[in-house]
Design a protein around this motif. Structure first.
Motif, PDB file in Angstrom:
ATOM      1  N   LEU A 154       0.777  -1.091  -0.035  1.00  2.65           N
ATOM      2  CA  LEU A 154       0.048  -0.104   0.053  1.00  2.65           C
ATOM      3  C   LEU A 154       0.955   1.285   0.242  1.00  2.65           C
ATOM      4  CD1 LEU A 154      -2.530  -1.010   2.717  1.00  2.65           C
ATOM      5  CD2 LEU A 154      -2.555  -1.395   0.278  1.00  2.65           C
ATOM      6  N   ALA A 155       2.032   1.211   0.706  1.00  4.85           N
ATOM      7  CA  ALA A 155       2.955   2.464   0.847  1.00  4.85           C
ATOM      8  C   ALA A 155       4.451   1.661   1.105  1.00  4.85           C
ATOM      9  CB  ALA A 155       2.310   3.427   1.755  1.00  4.85           C
ATOM     10  N   GLN A 156       5.145   2.668   0.687  1.00  5.76           N
ATOM     11  CA  GLN A 156       6.765   2.574   0.891  1.00  5.76           C
ATOM     12  C   GLN A 156       7.342   3.732   1.446  1.00  5.76           C
ATOM     13  OE1 GLN A 156       8.886   0.964  -2.280  1.00  5.76           O
ATOM     14  NE2 GLN A 156      10.570   2.333  -1.845  1.00  5.76           N
ATOM     15  N   THR A 157       8.106   3.640   2.708  1.00  2.00           N
ATOM     16  CA  THR A 157       8.438   4.681   3.312  1.00  2.00           C
ATOM     17  C   THR A 157       9.828   4.423   3.755  1.00  2.00           C
ATOM     18  OG1 THR A 157       7.809   4.126   5.555  1.00  2.00           O
ATOM     19  CG2 THR A 157       6.296   5.598   4.030  1.00  2.00           C
ATOM     20  N   ALA A 158      10.547   5.785   4.042  1.00  4.00           N
ATOM     21  CA  ALA A 158      12.058   5.346   4.604  1.00  4.00           C
ATOM     22  C   ALA A 158      11.933   5.310   6.159  1.00  4.00           C
ATOM     23  CB  ALA A 158      12.803   6.705   4.290  1.00  4.00           C
ATOM     24  N   ASP A 159      10.979   5.762   6.837  1.00  7.45           N
ATOM     25  CA  ASP A 159      10.727   5.416   8.181  1.00  7.45           C
ATOM     26  C   ASP A 159       9.528   4.465   8.605  1.00  7.45           C
ATOM     27  OD1 ASP A 159      12.848   7.394   8.724  1.00  7.45           O
ATOM     28  OD2 ASP A 159      11.311   9.043   8.213  1.00  7.45           O
ATOM     29  N   GLU A 160       9.921   3.876   9.616  1.00 10.35           N
ATOM     30  CA  GLU A 160       8.733   2.938  10.263  1.00 10.35           C
ATOM     31  C   GLU A 160       7.515   3.606  10.276  1.00 10.35           C
ATOM     32  OE1 GLU A 160       7.670  -0.162  13.681  1.00 10.35           O
ATOM     33  OE2 GLU A 160       9.423   1.170  13.960  1.00 10.35           O
ATOM     34  N   PRO A 161       6.475   3.238   9.352  1.00 11.97           N
ATOM     35  CA  PRO A 161       5.100   3.637   9.419  1.00 11.97           C
ATOM     36  C   PRO A 161       4.111   3.210  10.654  1.00 11.97           C
ATOM     37  CG  PRO A 161       4.955   1.474   8.199  1.00 11.97           C
ATOM     38  CD  PRO A 161       6.532   1.790   8.662  1.00 11.97           C
ATOM     39  N   GLU A 162       4.451   3.963  11.880  1.00 14.46           N
ATOM     40  CA  GLU A 162       4.072   3.542  13.087  1.00 14.46           C
ATOM     41  C   GLU A 162       2.640   3.756  13.152  1.00 14.46           C
ATOM     42  OE1 GLU A 162       6.311   5.044  16.501  1.00 14.46           O
ATOM     43  OE2 GLU A 162       8.308   4.998  15.374  1.00 14.46           O
ATOM     44  N   GLY A 163       2.116   2.871  13.473  1.00 17.66           N
ATOM     45  CA  GLY A 163       0.495   2.814  13.897  1.00 17.66           C
ATOM     46  C   GLY A 163      -0.463   2.875  12.536  1.00 17.66           C
ATOM     47  N   ALA A 164      -0.028   2.606  11.488  1.00 19.50           N
ATOM     48  CA  ALA A 164      -0.504   2.824  10.018  1.00 19.50           C
ATOM     49  C   ALA A 164      -1.379   1.570   9.911  1.00 19.50           C
ATOM     50  CB  ALA A 164       0.599   2.942   9.005  1.00 19.50           C
ATOM     51  N   ALA A 165      -1.126   0.341  10.315  1.00 19.71           N
ATOM     52  CA  ALA A 165      -1.766  -0.869  10.287  1.00 19.71           C
ATOM     53  C   ALA A 165      -2.895  -0.711  11.113  1.00 19.71           C
ATOM     54  CB  ALA A 165      -1.118  -2.059  10.555  1.00 19.71           C
ATOM     55  N   HIS A 166      -2.884  -0.197  12.492  1.00 18.07           N
ATOM     56  CA  HIS A 166      -3.894  -0.256  13.432  1.00 18.07           C
ATOM     57  C   HIS A 166      -4.736   0.689  12.553  1.00 18.07           C
ATOM     58  CE1 HIS A 166      -1.148  -2.001  16.360  1.00 18.07           C
ATOM     59  NE2 HIS A 166      -2.099  -2.606  16.731  1.00 18.07           N
ATOM     60  N   ARG A 167      -4.301   1.785  12.180  1.00 18.00           N
ATOM     61  CA  ARG A 167      -5.370   2.919  11.643  1.00 18.00           C
ATOM     62  C   ARG A 167      -6.059   2.415  10.341  1.00 18.00           C
ATOM     63  NH1 ARG A 167      -0.736   5.987  12.623  1.00 18.00           N
ATOM     64  NH2 ARG A 167      -0.132   6.154  10.300  1.00 18.00           N
ATOM     65  N   LEU A 168      -5.543   1.643   9.667  1.00 19.07           N
ATOM     66  CA  LEU A 168      -6.311   0.763   8.324  1.00 19.07           C
ATOM     67  C   LEU A 168      -7.421  -0.058   9.140  1.00 19.07           C
ATOM     68  CD1 LEU A 168      -6.823   0.387   5.574  1.00 19.07           C
ATOM     69  CD2 LEU A 168      -4.858  -1.174   5.448  1.00 19.07           C
ATOM     70  N   VAL A 169      -7.031  -0.765  10.090  1.00 22.66           N
ATOM     71  CA  VAL A 169      -7.985  -1.830  10.313  1.00 22.66           C
ATOM     72  C   VAL A 169      -9.068  -1.097  11.122  1.00 22.66           C
ATOM     73  CG1 VAL A 169      -8.135  -3.631  12.159  1.00 22.66           C
ATOM     74  CG2 VAL A 169      -6.243  -3.607  10.423  1.00 22.66           C
ATOM     75  N   ARG A 170      -9.060   0.012  12.072  1.00 25.03           N
ATOM     76  CA  ARG A 170      -9.698   0.782  12.513  1.00 25.03           C
ATOM     77  C   ARG A 170     -10.756   1.338  11.524  1.00 25.03           C
ATOM     78  NH1 ARG A 170      -7.162   4.619  14.662  1.00 25.03           N
ATOM     79  NH2 ARG A 170      -6.237   3.299  16.296  1.00 25.03           N
ATOM     80  N   LEU A 171     -10.194   1.834  10.407  1.00 25.51           N
ATOM     81  CA  LEU A 171     -11.173   2.170   9.587  1.00 25.51           C
ATOM     82  C   LEU A 171     -11.822   1.298   8.813  1.00 25.51           C
ATOM     83  CD1 LEU A 171     -12.151   4.568   7.504  1.00 25.51           C
ATOM     84  CD2 LEU A 171      -9.788   4.041   6.008  1.00 25.51           C
ATOM     85  N   LEU A 172     -11.455   0.173   8.416  1.00 26.31           N
ATOM     86  CA  LEU A 172     -12.194  -0.941   7.803  1.00 26.31           C
ATOM     87  C   LEU A 172     -13.125  -1.462   8.938  1.00 26.31           C
ATOM     88  CD1 LEU A 172      -9.349  -3.055   6.229  1.00 26.31           C
ATOM     89  CD2 LEU A 172     -10.860  -1.643   4.973  1.00 26.31           C
ATOM     90  N   CYS A 173     -12.777  -1.488  10.072  1.00 22.14           N
ATOM     91  CA  CYS A 173     -13.941  -1.680  11.021  1.00 22.14           C
ATOM     92  C   CYS A 173     -15.379  -0.853  11.235  1.00 22.14           C
ATOM     93  CB  CYS A 173     -13.430  -1.950  12.397  1.00 22.14           C
ATOM     94  SG  CYS A 173     -12.640  -3.621  12.623  1.00 22.14           S
ATOM     95  N   GLN A 174     -14.685   0.452  10.885  1.00 21.66           N
ATOM     96  CA  GLN A 174     -15.967   1.570  10.793  1.00 21.66           C
ATOM     97  C   GLN A 174     -16.580   1.360   9.743  1.00 21.66           C
ATOM     98  OE1 GLN A 174     -13.554   4.952  11.410  1.00 21.66           O
ATOM     99  NE2 GLN A 174     -13.207   4.857  13.415  1.00 21.66           N
TER     100      GLN A 174
END
Length: 115
Positions: A66-86
């Motif tokens: 879904l995305a590529q970054t130089a830094d760790e995407p902290e919390g991104a997995a949780h934010r996506l799952v939260r959005l999917l649940c909503q």
């Protein structure tokens, strides 16, 4: 989840149906000569894929980036799952968009117009 009307946009502008996602993860790639390690935010779908040679064939889970970054995407997995649940509780239909900004990976939702 009954997210069969929700799609997730991948880095290469493809779409993955949200009800097919079995895992969301961030992981770091290996560094190669001249190329630094990168962080990938992936969804894993319940379909295996194979690769290899005539002497060896490897089968594994299908990861879609879904995305590529130089830094760790902290919390991104949780934010996506939260959005999917909503979206699941709203019986939504549309496309989850993924956007990188300098500080984080952000998710949006473009609902399909009612017909």
């Amino acid at each position: 989840m009954a997210l069969n009307q929700v799609w997730i946009e991948t880095q290469d502008h493809g779409l993955v149906r949200a009800d097919q996602v079995v895992e969301v993860l961030a992981h770091q790639t290996a560094a190669f000569t001249g190329k630094p390690a990168r962080w990938l935010l992936d969804v894993v779908i319940a379909v295996s894929q194979g690769a290899g040679t005539t002497s060896q064939w490897n089968v594994g889970a299908s990861h879609r980036t879904l995305a590529q970054t130089a830094d760790e995407p902290e919390g991104a997995a949780h934010r996506l799952v939260r959005l999917l649940c909503q979206l699941d509780t709203q019986d939504a239909a549309g496309v989850v968009t993924v956007r990188r900004d300098p500080t984080a990976i952000k998710f949006g939702f473009d609902a399909f117009a009612a017909s």
